[in-house]
Each structure stands twice: as C-alpha cells, then as structure tokens.
Scaffold this motif. Structure first.
Motif, short mmCIF file in Angstrom:
data_model
loop_
_atom_site.label_atom_id
_atom_site.label_comp_id
_atom_site.label_asym_id
_atom_site.label_seq_id
_atom_site.Cartn_x
_atom_site.Cartn_y
_atom_site.Cartn_z
N ALA A 102 0.86 -1.18 0.00
CA ALA A 102 0.00 0.00 0.00
C ALA A 102 0.89 1.23 0.00
O ALA A 102 2.04 1.18 0.46
N ARG A 103 0.37 2.33 -0.50
CA ARG A 103 1.13 3.57 -0.54
C ARG A 103 0.31 4.68 0.10
O ARG A 103 -0.87 4.83 -0.18
N TRP A 104 0.98 5.42 0.99
CA TRP A 104 0.36 6.60 1.60
C TRP A 104 1.18 7.80 1.20
O TRP A 104 2.40 7.85 1.40
N ASP A 105 0.51 8.79 0.62
CA ASP A 105 1.20 9.99 0.13
C ASP A 105 1.40 11.05 1.21
O ASP A 105 1.87 12.15 0.92
N GLY A 106 1.05 10.75 2.45
CA GLY A 106 1.28 11.68 3.55
C GLY A 106 0.22 12.75 3.71
O GLY A 106 0.36 13.64 4.55
N THR A 107 -0.85 12.66 2.91
CA THR A 107 -1.93 13.64 3.06
C THR A 107 -3.03 13.06 3.95
O THR A 107 -3.18 11.85 4.04
N VAL A 108 -3.79 13.94 4.56
CA VAL A 108 -4.89 13.50 5.42
C VAL A 108 -6.12 13.20 4.56
O VAL A 108 -6.10 13.41 3.35
N ASP A 114 -0.96 18.13 4.14
CA ASP A 114 -0.07 17.06 4.58
C ASP A 114 -0.30 16.74 6.05
O ASP A 114 -0.74 17.59 6.82
N ALA A 115 0.02 15.51 6.42
CA ALA A 115 -0.07 15.12 7.82
C ALA A 115 0.98 15.89 8.62
O ALA A 115 2.07 16.18 8.13
N THR A 116 0.64 16.21 9.85
CA THR A 116 1.57 16.90 10.74
C THR A 116 2.71 15.96 11.10
O THR A 116 2.46 14.77 11.33
N PRO A 117 3.94 16.43 11.16
CA PRO A 117 5.04 15.56 11.56
C PRO A 117 4.80 14.97 12.95
O PRO A 117 4.28 15.64 13.84
N GLY A 118 5.15 13.70 13.11
CA GLY A 118 4.98 13.03 14.39
C GLY A 118 4.78 11.54 14.22
O GLY A 118 5.03 10.97 13.16
#
Length: 145
Positions: A102-108, A114-118
């Motif tokens: 699966a691939r997650w592009d880092g967006t919500v 983009d997702a917040t770093p953490g």
C-alpha cells in the motif's frame, strides 16, 4: 535447623525446562504479516507491505481487508491505496492472498493538506483480525545558506 532446597531446584531445572530452540521449532508461520513501512521516518510518501498467506484463502475465500492510518489520538487520518492500482483505497475491499503493498502519500483524508510531523499508527484488518505498527512522519529538511 537449616534445610537444603538445592537438590529440588536443580532437578526442576534439568527436567522441567526445555531448550529455547525446541520451543521455537513448533511455531507456525504467521497467516497475516504486517511489515514495517519504508522509508521510516518518511516524507512525503511511504510504502506499507503486508502478506496474506494462502491458507487464509482456502476454498476460494477472499478476505475483507482494510488499512487505516491513525494519529496518537486514535483518529483515522488516512486510508492508503494499493500500490499496483492507485484508484483502490484499502477500506473494506476483498483481496486475493499473497504479497501486497500500500502507498500513503502523507496527506490526510481531505487530501488538501499534509499530515503533521509526528508518530502515526497503521492498522491492517483482515477478516476482523487487527495488526498494528508505528511509523514517523518527518518534516522536509531544507538546506540553510
């Protein structure tokens, strides 16, 4: 009066305890395996590999599979897509057994930010069985001049 308990202790060690290698020999391979995402930590995208063993698909059964990304507050942040077909979101779909990515592009979920770093958790659900791992989203590193 002093009593010696050493003979009983030694006998328990010799008779009652097997070797760790013998105990591990009877372990069956996992039916479902959620592997570590790569790269980890990551920005902006990551790949999440997982395996569904052939025994899960006995007699033509295709398991129902979901993969969701959660934040530390256990809120669903995203649903990744299959790497080989980016139109298919892993949310309650039937998959054949085998290796998948699966691939997650880092967006919500809204896809606009983009997702917040953490720290985030990704959870694979296959026919109701859940498997969870941790991953880290990092900020883009910019060079200073």
């Amino acid at each position: 009066m002093v009593r010696l308990v050493w003979p009983g202790w030694w006998l328990g060690l010799l008779v009652g305890v097997g070797t760790p290698v013998a105990a591990q020999a009877n372990v069956a391979p996992p039916r479902i395996e959620l592997r570590e995402n790569y790269p980890n930590p990551f920005f902006p995208t990551t790949t999440i590999p997982f395996l569904i063993a052939q025994e899960v698909c006995a007699r033509g059964h295709q398991p129902v599979v979901s993969l969701k990304i959660y934040n530390v507050l256990v809120q669903v942040v995203a649903v990744p897509v299959l790497e080989k077909d980016t139109t298919v979101r892993l949310d309650g779909i039937r998959l054949r057994c085998g290796e998948h990515r699966a691939r997650w592009d880092g967006t919500v979920l809204d896809g606009e930010r983009d997702a917040t770093p953490g720290v985030y958790y990704y959870q694979l659900t296959v026919d109701g069985e859940r498997f969870t791992r941790k991953m880290i989203v990092q900020r883009r590193v910019t060079s200073r001049r």
